[in-house]
Design an enzyme around this catalytic site. Structure first.
Site, PDB file in Angstrom:
ATOM      1  N   GLY A 103      -7.428  -4.272   5.714  1.00 34.35           N
ATOM      2  CA  GLY A 103      -6.881  -3.570   4.563  1.00 34.35           C
ATOM      3  C   GLY A 103      -7.465  -4.034   3.236  1.00 34.35           C
ATOM      4  CB  SER A 104      -6.019  -3.605  -0.155  1.00 31.07           C
ATOM      5  OG  SER A 104      -5.664  -2.264   0.085  1.00 31.07           O
TER       6      SER A 104
END
Length: 696
Positions: free
Chosen positions: A392-393
């Site tokens: 993810g981020s």
């Protein structure tokens, strides 16, 4: 009448000649015997002493024995893995030891010791039983003659028939006979002139005393010392340290020929996993050697030590045992709370790793593996190098860095549109916050609020994509290569080279569909961390590169190699030097853009900031949160319809923000998206606070 006189005369001559022939034959025999006796007398007188010496002559053979393995220490000199000495009953097999002798020794020794922690198999009991000739004869008498037919069966097959017959007898063996059967099995399997352990665990003082008193009646039996691995500071790190084979299991079958070529014996104990295996050549030491003198009949006459051997080298690890305990305890506590709330019902575990960003030294490694089927959780620190997840981020720092390095954006001109991306024939691609929250964002703010939209627009600009919302998107065929090359500079998707076996490089998603068309939507997902999968150790290497100013450091866990003296001091022979694998071609102003964004993730004032619960932690933390969509995979039902939708929750960071000395990565895969909570932030907070309390 003349006829009769002639005939009678012929008979008289025959009778007269017979004694002469006999005398000749007897004379020849006498002469031969006289010559033989004379030769024997000559040999006895001339060579008698030589023959007597030949009969009494002994043979000398050099044999080797294992020495204690090297000790492993933590960064403060505490013993992580040591050797616990145990008294042992040993046996050295002679060159011509018969089955009957083994049987007698086994019976005699079973009067003084018990092997209560071992149970003989039916096969072992039968072999022991048949070693008594009387028992063997009795069993053969009961067996059908066809099963003993040497024309029909080989000797080994007939023996197996006898063993089967013994099993059918259902004999009730006493405890002493069961012990004798185990001893018989151990001795029978020993190599000639090799020393084996009959009992090396739980030996009582009484057993030692009784065996010692009767050693003269137990040829080949001795009293010695054995060792086993001990973990005086707990076993939480054992999954990193690895394990050692037992004398019974011996050399691993998959590497048998290699070890034999290196001078190992089949029953030698070797490292079978992780550090024990990786540093086997150093930890094993050099074997002791003894000269075994045997008589002409094969019996051992004397054993003399030629070389005492050298214990294995000592390893000093980069990990602090106290911090390691705290880290593992924190991860368990937080993960258990996630399980209790139902958030981790389908989770596969949790992982946390700490590293010195300036050197690459691993400071703490913890992991848990969870089975959703049984709800059981076990330690699995090695998951940080052999488990891959879509992170993810947290990787957006690498995306922004690539845009800066390649002049797609600059430190003074990095504002991009924050309009949601509409690809033809697919759902809208946006950020967590509502569409239209921001008209545009600069890079630090995009990191602060974790904008997926910013990263997608940056990627399209970077690769030169042509895009018309809801109508058209086209990208160069090397677009995936461009982004992945950038991520690999930070170690994402690359093996880090950590000094542990079993590291994986991660999982790379497809770049093209079955018709050879570029997967444009997947490339946009890659830009904000929702496509390729990485390992936790890759995350900590990546964030360390940002923390230290652009040096991708090789992680390592062994700081130095040496030997432990009799005074307990460690004499170092080798020290690990930090290894820079790659230098990121940043300018200071470009680096500051990313660092400012990471600082604002924790300390910013925007309501969409993602790590504000860490704002008051001392020393100051900078970092990046991440979530990635995933699904529960049921190995028992791989084609399950509508599997539960989950998220991987992640965090990377470093502290202090101004002069980082600690870099961390936390991964909680497979959480319920509606119950994400702050589990990764709770672990991160404790990791920073605990470390700096111990290292003021």
């Amino acid at each position: 009448m003349n006829y009769f006189r002639k005939n009678s005369g012929t008979g008289s001559n025959k009778q007269a000649s017979t004694p002469i022939r006999m005398k000749i034959i007897l004379g020849i025999i006498f002469v031969l015997f006289a010559l033989l006796i004379g030769q024997l007398a000559y040999l006895q007188l001339a060579y008698g002493s030589r023959f007597k010496a030949e009969v009494a002559k002994t043979d000398s053979t050099v044999v080797s024995n294992q020495v204690p393995r090297g000790v492993m220490y933590d960064a403060k000199g505490r013993i992580l893995v040591g050797n616990k000495a145990n008294n042992a009953i040993t046996y050295t097999k002679g060159a011509s030891t018969s089955t009957k002798q083994i049987y007698n020794i086994s019976n005699a020794l079973s009067a003084y010791i018990r092997l209560n922690d071992e149970k003989p198999t039916s096969e072992q009991l039968a072999e022991y039983y048949l070693a008594d000739q009387a028992n063997s004869t009795r069993i053969q008498a009961k067996m059908p003659k066809s099963q003993l037919d040497t024309k029909k069966y080989s000797n080994s097959e007939i023996y197996q028939n006898e063993i089967a017959a013994v099993k059918k007898e259902k004999i009730n063996f006493t405890d002493r006979q069961k012990t004798a059967a185990l001893i018989f099995n151990k001795i029978s399997g020993a190599y000639t002139l090799s020393t084996i352990y009959i009992k090396n665990k739980g030996l009582t003082d009484k057993e030692i005393a009784e065996v010692g008193e009767h050693l003269s009646d137990l040829p080949g039996v001795g009293i010695g010392t054995d060792w086993e691995r001990s973990y005086p500071n707990g076993s939480s790190i054992q999954s990193i340290i690895g394990s050692v084979s037992t004398e019974k299991s011996g050399l691993p079958s998959d590497n048998l020929q290699y070890y034999l070529s290196q001078g190992y014996s089949r029953n030698d104990r070797v490292g079978t996993s992780y550090l024990e295996k990786e540093y086997e050549s150093l930890l094993k030491g050099s074997k002791s050697t003894s000269e075994v003198i045997t008589k002409a009949n094969g019996d051992i006459q004397q054993t003399k030590t030629v070389y005492k051997g050298q214990a294995g080298s000592s390893l000093v690890l980069t990990i602090d045992a106290k911090y390691q305990k705290q880290l593992q305890s924190t991860l368990k506590r937080v993960y258990n709370s996630a399980l209790a709330s139902g958030a981790a019902r389908y989770s596969s575990g949790a992982y946390a790793i700490a590293m010195n960003p300036k050197t690459g030294a691993l400071l703490g490694v913890a992991g848990l593996s969870h089975n959703p089927k049984t709800n059981k959780t076990v330690d699995n620190a090695l998951g940080v190098i052999n488990q891959s997840f879509v992170m993810g981020s947290v990787v957006k720092g690498a995306t922004v860095s690539g845009g800066l390095i390649n002049n797609v954006i600059t430190p003074t001109n990095n504002t991009l549109s924050d309009a949601a991306v509409y690809l033809p024939g697919s759902a809208v691609k946006k950020s967590v916050y509502p569409i239209g929250t921001f008209g545009s964002l600069d890079a630090p703010t995009a990191l602060e609020v974790s904008s997926n939209i910013y990263m997608m627009h940056l990627a399209m600009k970077w690769v030169g994509a042509k895009y018309v919302p809801k109508q058209y998107i086209s990208m160069p065929s090397n677009s995936f290569e461009i982004l992945r090359r950038n991520f690999s500079m930070f170690g994402l998707g690359q093996k880090t080279g950590v000094d542990l076996p079993g590291e994986v490089s991660g999982i790379e998603g497809k770049s093209f569909d079955s018709q050879g068309r570029l997967l444009s939507g997947s490339l946009l997902d890659l830009a904000y961390g929702n496509y390729d999968a990485y390992t936790p150790i890759q995350l900590v290497q990546y964030v360390s590169t940002i923390a230290n100013g652009g040096y991708r450091m090789q992680p390592y866990i062994v700081q130095s190699v040496g030997r432990t003296g009799n005074n307990g001091k460690i004499y170092v022979n080798y020290n690990k030097k930090p290894n820079v694998q790659q230098r990121i071609p940043w300018t200071q102003s470009e680096l500051n853009v990313v660092r400012e964004g990471f600082y604002r993730v924790v300390h910013g004032t925007n309501g969409w900031g993602t790590a504000h619960p860490l704002k008051n932690v001392k020393p100051s933390i900078s970092g990046k949160t991440g979530t990635a969509q995933t699904f529960y995979y049921d190995p028992d039902n791989p084609n399950r319809k509508n599997p539960p939708e989950l998220i991987n929750a992640t965090f990377v960071g470093y502290a202090p923000s101004s002069n980082p000395k600690l870099a961390i990565a936390v991964v909680f895969p497979g959480l319920d998206p509606d119950m994400e909570g702050t589990y990764t932030l709770q672990v991160a907070k404790a990791m920073v606070q605990d470390y700096f309390k111990l290292h003021k």
